[in-house]
Motif scaffolding. Sequence first.
Motif, PDB file in Angstrom:
ATOM      1  N   TRP A   1      48.592  60.138  61.262  1.00 16.04           N
ATOM      2  CA  TRP A   1      47.913  60.326  62.548  1.00 16.04           C
ATOM      3  C   TRP A   1      48.397  59.304  63.563  1.00 16.04           C
ATOM      4  O   TRP A   1      48.559  59.603  64.748  1.00 16.04           O
ATOM      5  CB  TRP A   1      46.411  60.198  62.369  1.00 16.04           C
ATOM      6  CG  TRP A   1      45.705  60.315  63.692  1.00 16.04           C
ATOM      7  CD1 TRP A   1      45.175  59.331  64.441  1.00 16.04           C
ATOM      8  CD2 TRP A   1      45.502  61.518  64.436  1.00 16.04           C
ATOM      9  NE1 TRP A   1      44.644  59.828  65.596  1.00 16.04           N
ATOM     10  CE2 TRP A   1      44.831  61.163  65.616  1.00 16.04           C
ATOM     11  CE3 TRP A   1      45.819  62.860  64.204  1.00 16.04           C
ATOM     12  CZ2 TRP A   1      44.482  62.116  66.575  1.00 16.04           C
ATOM     13  CZ3 TRP A   1      45.459  63.794  65.161  1.00 16.04           C
ATOM     14  CH2 TRP A   1      44.801  63.412  66.326  1.00 16.04           C
TER      15      TRP A   1
ATOM     16  N   GLN B   1      53.097  67.260  60.776  1.00 19.03           N
ATOM     17  CA  GLN B   1      51.892  67.877  61.319  1.00 19.03           C
ATOM     18  C   GLN B   1      52.035  68.115  62.821  1.00 19.03           C
ATOM     19  O   GLN B   1      51.658  69.161  63.345  1.00 19.03           O
ATOM     20  CB  GLN B   1      50.684  66.989  61.048  1.00 19.03           C
ATOM     21  CG  GLN B   1      49.379  67.504  61.658  1.00 19.03           C
ATOM     22  CD  GLN B   1      48.867  68.753  60.967  1.00 19.03           C
ATOM     23  OE1 GLN B   1      49.004  68.876  59.747  1.00 19.03           O
ATOM     24  NE2 GLN B   1      48.291  69.669  61.727  1.00 19.03           N
TER      25      GLN B   1
ATOM     26  N   PRO C   1      45.983  64.655  59.835  1.00 23.28           N
ATOM     27  CA  PRO C   1      46.685  64.067  58.693  1.00 23.28           C
ATOM     28  C   PRO C   1      46.056  62.734  58.312  1.00 23.28           C
ATOM     29  O   PRO C   1      45.083  62.293  58.922  1.00 23.28           O
ATOM     30  CB  PRO C   1      48.111  63.880  59.239  1.00 23.28           C
ATOM     31  CG  PRO C   1      47.923  63.744  60.719  1.00 23.28           C
ATOM     32  CD  PRO C   1      46.756  64.621  61.071  1.00 23.28           C
TER      33      PRO C   1
ATOM     34  N   THR D   1      51.980  71.747  64.594  1.00 23.43           N
ATOM     35  CA  THR D   1      50.968  72.082  65.589  1.00 23.43           C
ATOM     36  C   THR D   1      51.620  72.477  66.907  1.00 23.43           C
ATOM     37  O   THR D   1      51.253  73.472  67.530  1.00 23.43           O
ATOM     38  CB  THR D   1      50.021  70.893  65.812  1.00 23.43           C
ATOM     39  OG1 THR D   1      49.381  70.576  64.570  1.00 23.43           O
ATOM     40  CG2 THR D   1      48.965  71.223  66.863  1.00 23.43           C
TER      41      THR D   1
ATOM     42  N   ASP E   1      43.199  69.971  61.601  1.00 23.71           N
ATOM     43  CA  ASP E   1      43.416  69.384  60.278  1.00 23.71           C
ATOM     44  C   ASP E   1      44.165  68.078  60.458  1.00 23.71           C
ATOM     45  O   ASP E   1      45.385  68.041  60.441  1.00 23.71           O
ATOM     46  CB  ASP E   1      44.214  70.340  59.384  1.00 23.71           C
ATOM     47  CG  ASP E   1      43.462  71.634  59.153  1.00 23.71           C
ATOM     48  OD1 ASP E   1      42.272  71.569  58.852  1.00 23.71           O
ATOM     49  OD2 ASP E   1      44.077  72.706  59.296  1.00 23.71           O
TER      50      ASP E   1
END
Length: 295
Positions: free
Chosen positions: A27, A170, A22, A174, A20
């Motif tokens: 990112w 994120q 961002p 992760t 997923d």
Amino acid sequence: MLLTGALLALAGCGGAALEDAPDAAAWAAVDQAQSADNGLSTNGLSTNGLSTNGLSTNGLSTNGLSTNGFNDWFNSNAATAPTLMAYIVKCAVPAGQTRTFVQAATGASFTWQGNLGLAPNWASGLPATEVEQQAVSACLAAHANKFGLHISLSVLGRTAAGAPLPYSTQELATFSEREACFFGNLFTTDGLFAARDRDFSSTESTTRACGLTLKADTCAPITNLGSCSQFCTKADPSQPYFTQCTYNGKTYPAVTTRVQPQELYRCGDGTCQFTEHCGTGLTADSCKADCGTCS
């Protein structure tokens, strides 16, 4: 030649794709801090040094790479130098920049990608400062993998200039498992050190054994000292990384790593991992539940 052999032991790779992703801005932050490439072998991290090839004094630039000293060093370590330089450039040079070297003996061309930008002065062509040496050393240690595996990880900390490496929520989600802290100086005789950033027991094992281990010297010349909290501090307690570590009376900038949960194994989870062994006990080194008894 202290650093060359020491660093030559650090060699390997890996990559992760986030399911997923961002938004673009987030990112970019993830891509900057996350080092999806690790697995640098520890086999040659011993006693020969990069400082003798002129790179640390001439600068990590086109001029530095064109010196006779660097060319001679590269030729004499042809099997390992390209991978080592890939990690040095990844750690020292900012994202979006590359360094290219043409081997005089063969005409072969090598191009290495920057990423973390830990050593801005060195990357610009100036001699590496002591703090830059320390920051890059910590980064190289963080990329070491005793199994030579390509494992994704998150690398957090500050550049030698004090700028925080960007990260996103994120990335932290992760790479949800805190792993280890790394510090030291491979350009000198100071040594290279790692410590755990999480509770770790004899029942556990990991693909990243240089940072998470109960054994004092499992990834020589990286020495595991115990717990990060014993040696390291954070400038801000809310930060997910340590700012500096002090050992033997000397303070170093630190690099902190995080991994994905699948890199951690526990005796009794029903699978005999390659990091576990048969036996009669409940530890990773003697895990009857997963690996059975030894014949």
